[in-house]
Enzyme design. Sequence first.
Site, mmCIF file in Angstrom:
data_model
loop_
_atom_site.group_PDB
_atom_site.id
_atom_site.type_symbol
_atom_site.label_atom_id
_atom_site.label_comp_id
_atom_site.label_asym_id
_atom_site.label_seq_id
_atom_site.Cartn_x
_atom_site.Cartn_y
_atom_site.Cartn_z
ATOM 1 C CG HIS A 179 25.621 55.179 86.899
ATOM 2 N ND1 HIS A 179 25.640 56.292 85.173
ATOM 3 C CD2 HIS A 179 25.481 53.874 86.298
ATOM 4 C CE1 HIS A 179 25.655 54.685 84.556
ATOM 5 N NE2 HIS A 179 25.794 54.660 84.390
ATOM 6 C CG HIS A 218 23.279 50.148 86.926
ATOM 7 N ND1 HIS A 218 24.597 49.379 86.310
ATOM 8 C CD2 HIS A 218 24.019 51.227 86.691
ATOM 9 C CE1 HIS A 218 24.964 49.552 85.278
ATOM 10 N NE2 HIS A 218 24.699 50.771 85.412
ATOM 11 C CD GLU A 228 26.203 50.242 81.173
ATOM 12 O OE1 GLU A 228 25.548 50.349 82.354
ATOM 13 O OE2 GLU A 228 27.113 51.483 80.668
ATOM 14 C CG HIS A 283 29.692 52.156 84.577
ATOM 15 N ND1 HIS A 283 28.842 51.569 85.244
ATOM 16 C CD2 HIS A 283 28.731 52.787 83.759
ATOM 17 C CE1 HIS A 283 28.048 51.150 85.374
ATOM 18 N NE2 HIS A 283 27.460 51.822 84.029
ATOM 19 C CD GLU A 293 17.394 36.054 68.729
ATOM 20 O OE1 GLU A 293 17.231 34.239 69.407
ATOM 21 O OE2 GLU A 293 16.985 36.109 68.596
ATOM 22 C CG HIS A 338 13.525 32.184 66.736
ATOM 23 N ND1 HIS A 338 13.775 31.294 68.107
ATOM 24 C CD2 HIS A 338 14.826 33.232 66.968
ATOM 25 C CE1 HIS A 338 15.315 31.605 67.966
ATOM 26 N NE2 HIS A 338 15.395 32.637 67.339
ATOM 27 C CD GLU A 395 20.450 35.805 66.797
ATOM 28 O OE1 GLU A 395 20.682 35.176 67.399
ATOM 29 O OE2 GLU A 395 20.182 35.931 65.667
HETATM 30 CO CO CO Z 1 25.661 52.077 84.084
HETATM 31 CO CO CO Z 2 17.797 33.554 67.545
#
Ligand code: CO
Ligand code: CO
Length: 392
Positions: free
Chosen positions: A103, A105, A109, A148, A288, A327, A341
């Site tokens: 597939h 997109h 990714e 991929h 984040e 934060h 993160e």
């Molecule tokens: Co994919």
């Molecule tokens: Co942070």
Amino acid sequence: MDNRPMAQAASVNVPQPIRSDGAGATDFGPRDVMRDIENPDMLVPPVTDAGLIPNLKFSFSDAHMQLNHGGWSREVTARELPIATTLAGVNMRLTPGGVRELHWHQQAEWAYMLLGRARITSVDQEGRNFIADVGPGDLWYFPAGLPHSIQGLEEGCEFLLVFDDGNFSDLNTLSISDWFAHTPKDVLSANFGVPESAFSHIPSEQVYIFQDNIPGSLESQTVQSPYGTIPQSFKHQLFAQTPIKTPGGSVRIVDSSNFPISKTIAAALVELEPGAMRELHWHPNNDEWQYYLTGQGRMTVFAGNGTARTFDYRAGDVGYVPFANGHYIQNTGNQTLWFLEMFKSDRFVDISLNQWMALTPRDLVRDNLHVGPELLDALRKEKWPVVKYPTA
Ligand code: CO
Ligand code: CO
């Protein structure tokens, strides 16, 4: 007989929305006590919380499960967590031999292998190919638009996928089976130069995930391209990196500076020992997106103008911090807290509150905050992303 739903009796084991100063009152129900136990800072917010910060937490346990022969997937996108517009995440499992079909997109990714091993394949616009095996702690990155596949090896696998668009859904990609199913057979015949009968058994709709045999060795599956292999690796071994170690844990940063193909996603894998915290900080580049791998923690997000909100997280949860909001993350459990993160960016960047204050004229900091030498002497010019002090 009285069939009315009855309020629950108060029990000593059931937390109540009452602060230590007496504010609040008992809740006799209806209520989900398990959720209240998991979210103590939602039930009894710290007195420093204030205002209307939107929801910054969504658990994969509350997401739809897509079950297929060969594996499963579930996703946390802007549909589940509306504020999370920059990135979307998918938690996927593939059985031994299970395949996430061929597939592609419009989004890039990025992936982190949680457990087990998989074989990944891709081909680029120059006709160069990439076939590799990935194991626990390994990453991969497929640039937007490149085709991929992923297949579980002997032990199967489970991984996290992250896409550089919060509105992306992995159930809505361009897949090879879907395209075949929606192309006239005479066109397929003309395209490949074979009779239409060659397509009499093709799937009638998108396959998504399917069960296949466990593939042979990497060597046995090599396909030689006349144009060679993709020069910039789509794979990165995160645990081969030397981590930044400080009292309380470690941080491994990965972005386009050490994983060059990863142009749109930067990440940090953070380890917090019990009692340790990710220091007060913010990021001057983007929002984040967090994924909690083990343990439990809490985070307060400060959004300015007198607003702050605290959330509790545990393994399998997604957290989010809007661009530039302050934060920290505390390990609130008795086991090590690991989390990721992630940022839609080519670089990982953060600003440390401690370092900022240490590198600012001392008198200015003193008079701004009305603090004495005890704090001013303790400020650090070096950045310690993870901290744990005996006094904490
Ligand atoms: Co994919
Ligand atoms: Co942070």
